[in-house]
Design an enzyme around this catalytic site. Sequence first.
Site, mmCIF file in Angstrom:
data_model
loop_
_atom_site.group_PDB
_atom_site.id
_atom_site.type_symbol
_atom_site.label_atom_id
_atom_site.label_comp_id
_atom_site.label_asym_id
_atom_site.label_seq_id
_atom_site.Cartn_x
_atom_site.Cartn_y
_atom_site.Cartn_z
ATOM 1 N N HIS A 84 15.257 -25.212 -24.896
ATOM 2 C CA HIS A 84 14.007 -25.427 -25.641
ATOM 3 C C HIS A 84 14.102 -24.768 -27.010
ATOM 4 O O HIS A 84 14.545 -23.632 -27.132
ATOM 5 C CB HIS A 84 12.830 -24.817 -24.873
ATOM 6 C CG HIS A 84 11.523 -25.020 -25.573
ATOM 7 N ND1 HIS A 84 10.812 -26.192 -25.457
ATOM 8 C CD2 HIS A 84 10.826 -24.235 -26.428
ATOM 9 C CE1 HIS A 84 9.722 -26.107 -26.201
ATOM 10 N NE2 HIS A 84 9.706 -24.930 -26.799
ATOM 11 N N ASP A 163 -1.962 -26.980 -19.678
ATOM 12 C CA ASP A 163 -1.489 -26.534 -20.990
ATOM 13 C C ASP A 163 -1.970 -27.481 -22.089
ATOM 14 O O ASP A 163 -2.332 -27.051 -23.178
ATOM 15 C CB ASP A 163 0.040 -26.428 -21.007
ATOM 16 C CG ASP A 163 0.534 -26.136 -22.419
ATOM 17 O OD1 ASP A 163 0.182 -25.071 -22.948
ATOM 18 O OD2 ASP A 163 1.214 -26.997 -23.010
ATOM 19 N N ARG A 170 -7.040 -24.109 -28.064
ATOM 20 C CA ARG A 170 -6.506 -23.031 -28.923
ATOM 21 C C ARG A 170 -6.404 -23.493 -30.368
ATOM 22 O O ARG A 170 -6.663 -22.722 -31.302
ATOM 23 C CB ARG A 170 -5.116 -22.602 -28.410
ATOM 24 C CG ARG A 170 -5.181 -21.762 -27.154
ATOM 25 C CD ARG A 170 -3.826 -21.691 -26.485
ATOM 26 N NE ARG A 170 -2.819 -21.147 -27.369
ATOM 27 C CZ ARG A 170 -1.514 -21.419 -27.298
ATOM 28 N NH1 ARG A 170 -1.061 -22.225 -26.355
ATOM 29 N NH2 ARG A 170 -0.672 -20.883 -28.140
ATOM 30 N N SER A 185 2.480 -21.126 -22.490
ATOM 31 C CA SER A 185 2.404 -22.564 -22.757
ATOM 32 C C SER A 185 3.803 -23.182 -22.667
ATOM 33 O O SER A 185 4.025 -24.175 -21.962
ATOM 34 C CB SER A 185 1.797 -22.760 -24.154
ATOM 35 O OG SER A 185 2.039 -24.035 -24.647
ATOM 36 N N LYS A 189 5.724 -25.524 -19.113
ATOM 37 C CA LYS A 189 6.348 -26.859 -19.162
ATOM 38 C C LYS A 189 7.805 -26.782 -18.717
ATOM 39 O O LYS A 189 8.324 -27.683 -18.051
ATOM 40 C CB LYS A 189 6.219 -27.426 -20.585
ATOM 41 C CG LYS A 189 4.776 -27.829 -20.894
ATOM 42 C CD LYS A 189 4.542 -28.204 -22.333
ATOM 43 C CE LYS A 189 4.495 -27.012 -23.232
ATOM 44 N NZ LYS A 189 3.820 -27.182 -24.495
HETATM 45 N N1 URA Z 1 4.747 -24.871 -28.429
HETATM 46 C C1 URA Z 1 4.093 -24.976 -27.252
HETATM 47 O O1 URA Z 1 4.472 -25.758 -26.395
HETATM 48 N N2 URA Z 1 3.022 -24.173 -27.045
HETATM 49 C C2 URA Z 1 2.563 -23.289 -27.953
HETATM 50 O O2 URA Z 1 1.603 -22.594 -27.692
HETATM 51 C C3 URA Z 1 3.256 -23.204 -29.175
HETATM 52 C C4 URA Z 1 4.353 -24.001 -29.382
#
Ligand code: URA
Length: 450
Positions: A84, A163, A170, A185, A189
């Site tokens: 990621h 999320d 947010r 967050s 995932k």
């Molecule tokens: N990328 C994400 O998936 N979540 C965040 O909060 C910030 C960047």
Amino acid sequence: MPNRMYDLIEKKKHKVSLTEDEISWMVRSYTQGEIPDYQMSAFLMAVWFQGMTDEELTWLTLSMADSGDRLDLSGIDGVKMDKHSTGGVGDKTTLVVTPVLAALGVPTAKMSGRGLGFTGGTVDKIESVPGARSELSEEEFIRVLRAVGFVDVAQTREIAPADKLLYALRDVTATVDSIPLIASSIMSKKLAAGADRIALDVKCGSGAFMPEQSSAEALADQMIRIGTMAGKRVIALITDMDQPLGCAVGNLLEVWEAIEVLSGGGEERLRELCIRLSVEMLLLSDRFSGTEEEAEAAVEQVLSSGQALERFLHFLREVGGDPSCLFEGTDRTKPADPEQVLRSISPGLIREEICMEKSGYLTSCDTKEVGMVSVMLGAGRKNKEDVIDPAAGILLKKKLGDHVEKGETVAVFYTNLPEVLPDAKTRFCNAYTVEDSKPEETPVIRRILR
Ligand code: URA
């Protein structure tokens, strides 16, 4: 069972730790629409000020990961990897690293995002290849992973819907920039996507979420701790985003540049980062028993022999893509000239050379601004529903530390939107500083946290 969000807000406000039950109730109830946005907003702001303990963070992340589907990769033999990047400008490393690992027998199952705002997204890059699809069913996802040794597409089913809801909230309540909230967050995932080991590329600098190295390190550290508590092995590289990565910014242009690296060439810093990420992931995978030097030699070998490129082309074919526009004639070992590549999908494309108004060294770059210029040219989206132009983008001819002469070309813009050129040029030139003395070189890899 707790049943009052008010009490949880009150606890967090006074920095009293929440229990596992409280957190899972809160995430479940919010996802089902049983907690109003105004209460969840107050809670998020309390977290922004008071932070979360490691336990709270793990429970929050696991609850979000369990709010939707979890991908089952148990049918694929061996350790499965994921990667990621926290997002940047010109970051096409996934397109190189995943086929390199596949060529070395290490499967990577990756779900990527689309670009939004100044950052690019791997899914848009893949879809810029004529015919290539990124929206696969779960069965297709597994089939491609088995056939090629890696898969890199858009999310299959609904991964971590909690999320999605929390991120949208947010975004409008000034609570995006909270390290625990970003860490949970991202990791929710990653955990739902099913891999066993995860490499994180945490960007820092003017084109990153975290401009300061210290906050990038704190974010990386927190994500590693969440992953470890959830039984995953996680490493993080803190890498430079004080200028675009490589020379290409734009979708098909970035695929072309990835193929340059996969053909054994490529811009120095981009190549260095791709190799380092591949080495670290190879060592993390346990599929390799040699030393770091031997891992590096193995990575170099699959790049120079064309084995990694072959995997990438195999992947494109499996998802319906026709990569022939990226090569000269029928020779699949050397990428074609980038302009020829772009014109093959967009014959009327406008080419505009960009020059600086004075001579000197390029000493700094507002990378976010360069990303925004590529969006203006058509390579990205301002809103989720915008359609991108796969041929649009910027090819950089100079990097930080290079000397430029007044009137010398520093970049070439490619666009189908002539009306944006005057503004795009001004913003691009203003994004760089040109000074008399050569700046100190900064490393592309700032730190590795294992
Ligand atoms: N990328 C994400 O998936 N979540 C965040 O909060 C910030 C960047």
